[in-house]
Design an enzyme around this catalytic site. Structure first.
Site, short mmCIF file in Angstrom:
data_model
loop_
_atom_site.label_atom_id
_atom_site.label_comp_id
_atom_site.label_asym_id
_atom_site.label_seq_id
_atom_site.Cartn_x
_atom_site.Cartn_y
_atom_site.Cartn_z
N THR A 144 0.85 -1.27 0.11
CA THR A 144 -0.03 0.01 -0.08
C THR A 144 0.97 1.25 0.11
OG1 THR A 144 -1.33 1.30 1.39
CG2 THR A 144 -0.28 -0.27 2.37
N SER A 179 -0.77 3.16 10.65
CA SER A 179 -1.82 2.61 11.34
C SER A 179 -0.92 0.98 11.29
CB SER A 179 -2.73 2.16 10.63
OG SER A 179 -2.82 1.54 9.45
N TYR A 181 -2.27 -1.60 10.44
CA TYR A 181 -2.41 -2.34 9.45
C TYR A 181 -1.35 -1.91 8.43
CZ TYR A 181 -3.75 -2.25 4.41
OH TYR A 181 -3.75 -2.32 3.03
N HIS A 182 -1.04 -0.63 8.22
CA HIS A 182 -0.20 -0.42 7.32
C HIS A 182 1.19 -0.75 7.65
CE1 HIS A 182 -3.41 2.78 5.98
NE2 HIS A 182 -2.60 2.52 4.83
N1 USQ Z 1 -11.29 10.10 5.21
C1 USQ Z 1 -12.10 11.00 5.62
N2 USQ Z 1 -13.65 10.56 5.58
C2 USQ Z 1 -13.99 9.11 5.61
C3 USQ Z 1 -13.07 8.36 5.26
C4 USQ Z 1 -11.75 8.50 5.33
O1 USQ Z 1 -12.03 12.17 5.52
O2 USQ Z 1 -15.09 8.97 5.72
C5 USQ Z 1 -9.92 10.55 5.34
C6 USQ Z 1 -8.97 9.69 6.28
O3 USQ Z 1 -8.75 10.39 7.33
C7 USQ Z 1 -7.75 9.39 5.51
C8 USQ Z 1 -8.04 9.47 4.09
O4 USQ Z 1 -9.66 10.00 3.93
O5 USQ Z 1 -6.93 10.62 5.74
C9 USQ Z 1 -8.06 8.11 3.40
O6 USQ Z 1 -8.95 7.18 4.14
P1 USQ Z 1 -9.26 5.74 3.35
O7 USQ Z 1 -10.02 5.17 4.50
O8 USQ Z 1 -9.76 6.08 2.10
O9 USQ Z 1 -8.04 4.88 3.10
P2 USQ Z 1 -6.80 4.35 3.86
O10 USQ Z 1 -7.12 4.48 5.42
O11 USQ Z 1 -5.44 5.28 3.64
O12 USQ Z 1 -6.79 2.87 3.46
C10 USQ Z 1 -7.41 2.54 2.27
C11 USQ Z 1 -7.35 0.92 2.05
C12 USQ Z 1 -6.08 0.21 2.29
C13 USQ Z 1 -5.07 0.73 1.31
C14 USQ Z 1 -5.06 2.30 1.34
C15 USQ Z 1 -4.15 2.88 0.12
O13 USQ Z 1 -8.69 0.59 3.11
O14 USQ Z 1 -6.52 -1.27 2.06
O15 USQ Z 1 -3.91 0.15 1.72
O16 USQ Z 1 -6.19 2.70 1.07
S1 USQ Z 1 -3.44 4.42 0.69
O17 USQ Z 1 -4.38 5.07 1.13
O18 USQ Z 1 -2.97 4.81 -0.49
O19 USQ Z 1 -2.50 4.01 1.61
#
Ligand code: USQ
Length: 405
Positions: A144, A179, A181-182
């Site tokens: 990721t 996190s 997970y990460h």
């Molecule tokens: N966020 C919001 N509102 C929401 C959900 C999330 O503002 O309702 C924000 C979070 O605080 C964060 C960002 O959006 O700053 C991204 O959150 P996300 O839940 O879309 O993504 P993330 O937790 O980073 O994880 C997801 C996948 C994971 C993958 C990763 C790729 O769940 O499996 O590894 O995206 S990356 O984000 O490029 O690391």
């Protein structure tokens, strides 16, 4: 090519099985069916109805004219993997069979330990099975972009050249995951890199951005619902963009965490499939561990919310954007400029831009409003990354925020 998919029942796995079969590959795979349980634990369900394994397999055969060897089994069970590999002798292995949610991994001690044990040990089992049974196979390991964190500098693809006290070396770029997970993915990256070095395995570690979308062309114009993949919107398994579109279709305000200046790389599901297929068809050399950054466009979360609002306006869906207090521990604002050249070098051509795909999603999800409405309590985060549990409060409308910028 014979391709084994670990995690074949999931969002990416079920889609990839179809994409690769349509491209002429021979696909088999396994899944512990745990994603369905995790989402139920979040008191939610997929916005797209999903069908049993048996129903999925019937539809697969009817549409693609081939049986799919999809077995139920856990990657913590080494004998299960070894027997499957002995029989199928995969030439490529795609590892998607992990717990993929950062928020889920942060709920409490049990969820942290489960995430790291499940992800790290499952990956080690696959690496050993490769070494023992199919040492020439190529591993496509799903990593990721979040492994890198948000450093205040450009992010290369895995490695960079460093000069320190007059000497130079090419070293892994520092990982600063945000996190547990990460971090599990960082541990996998290290273990996979080392397996390539000592056992001569070949692997591509894909640092994937946020994948979103509801369909691929191979499913057909009006897909059999049993071929559709899942689409989660709950606080743990829904990613921001999938959640925003689901929120929009039920007239729920978009849940920005903080002011929404966090940045991410995004990639439509159809293009994620193209990237993975190209990686499989252009394997790493024996003993090589390589890293691909996989995303298409970068946006801040507020830009994404604006986009969903704009697309909603075009098709008659009114969308409000609200700032919620952020349950996560993350930087409110940061630099983000990752490289993405390696996939382009092997022929990747983006086919769908983020905005047009958001429009397709919204149209696909409108008929399933009732399912989202039924689990709408799961939209508001309650698990905070300091280990406490409290539902996030709505702070204010985001448009007033933008005016103060
Ligand atoms: N966020 C919001 N509102 C929401 C959900 C999330 O503002 O309702 C924000 C979070 O605080 C964060 C960002 O959006 O700053 C991204 O959150 P996300 O839940 O879309 O993504 P993330 O937790 O980073 O994880 C997801 C996948 C994971 C993958 C990763 C790729 O769940 O499996 O590894 O995206 S990356 O984000 O490029 O690391």
């Amino acid at each position: 090519m014979r391709v084994f998919i670990a995690g074949i029942d999931g969002y990416l796995g079920w889609t990839l099985a179809q994409y690769l079969t349509a491209r002429g590959h021979e696909v088999a795979g396994a899944d512990a069916m745990l994603r369905r349980e995790w989402v139920a634990e979040m008191e939610s369900q997929s916005a797209m109805p999903i069908f049993s394994r048996e129903e999925r397999l019937e539809a697969f055969k009817a549409h693609y004219g081939k049986e799919l060897d999809f077995r139920v089994g856990n990657f913590l069970d080494y004998d299960f993997i070894a027997e499957f590999f002995e029989e199928f002798k995969p030439e490529a292995i795609v590892h998607l069979g992990q717990m993929p949610s950062a928020p889920y991994s942060m709920i409490d001690r049990e969820h942290i330990v489960f995430t790291q044990h499940n992800n790290v040990i499952g990956n080690l089992n696959l690496l050993w099975a490769m070494k023992d049974i199919v040492p020439d196979a190529h591993l496509l390991k799903l990593g990721t972009m979040g492994e890198y964190g948000t450093p205040n500098m450009d992010i290369p693809e895995g490695f960079f050249e460093v000069e320190y006290r007059g000497r130079k070396d090419t070293l892994p770029f520092p990982r600063q995951a945000a996190s547990y997970y990460h971090w599990s993915k960082v541990h996998d990256s290290n273990n996979t890199m080392y397996a390539c070095k000592i056992w001569g395995l070949r692997a591509t570690d894909v640092m994937q951005g946020v994948v979103f979308g509801t369909r691929i062309d191979e499913m057909g114009e009006n897909p059999d619902p049993r071929l559709r993949t899942r689409l989660d919107f709950d606080q743990s398994f829904g990613t921001a963009i999938n959640r925003f579109v689901c929120q929009a279709v039920i007239d729920h305000p978009l849940t920005l965490y903080g002011a929404g200046h966090q940045k991410r790389g995004f990639l439509p599901l159809r293009d994620a499939m193209q990237c993975m297929a190209l990686t499989i068809e252009n394997p790493a050399e024996k003993g090589e561990y390589r890293v691909f950054n996989q995303f298409e466009e970068t946006y801040s979360i507020i830009e994404l919310a604006d986009m969903v609002q704009g697309v909603g306006a075009e098709i008659g869906v009114d969308v409000d954007i609200y700032e919620y207090d952020n349950p996560r521990n993350e930087m409110a604002e940061h630099y983000f400029n990752p490289d993405r050249q390696h996939l382009l070098d092997i022929g990747y051509q983006p086919t769908h831009d983020v905005r047009s795909e958001v429009r397709v999603m919204m149209q696909d999800l409108l008929p399933h409003k009732d399912r989202i409405e039924a689990s709408k309590d799961a939209l508001i985060p309650q698990y905070r990354w300091d280990g406490t549990h409290r539902r996030s409060a709505q702070i204010r409308k985001a448009s007033s925020l933008k005016q103060t910028q």
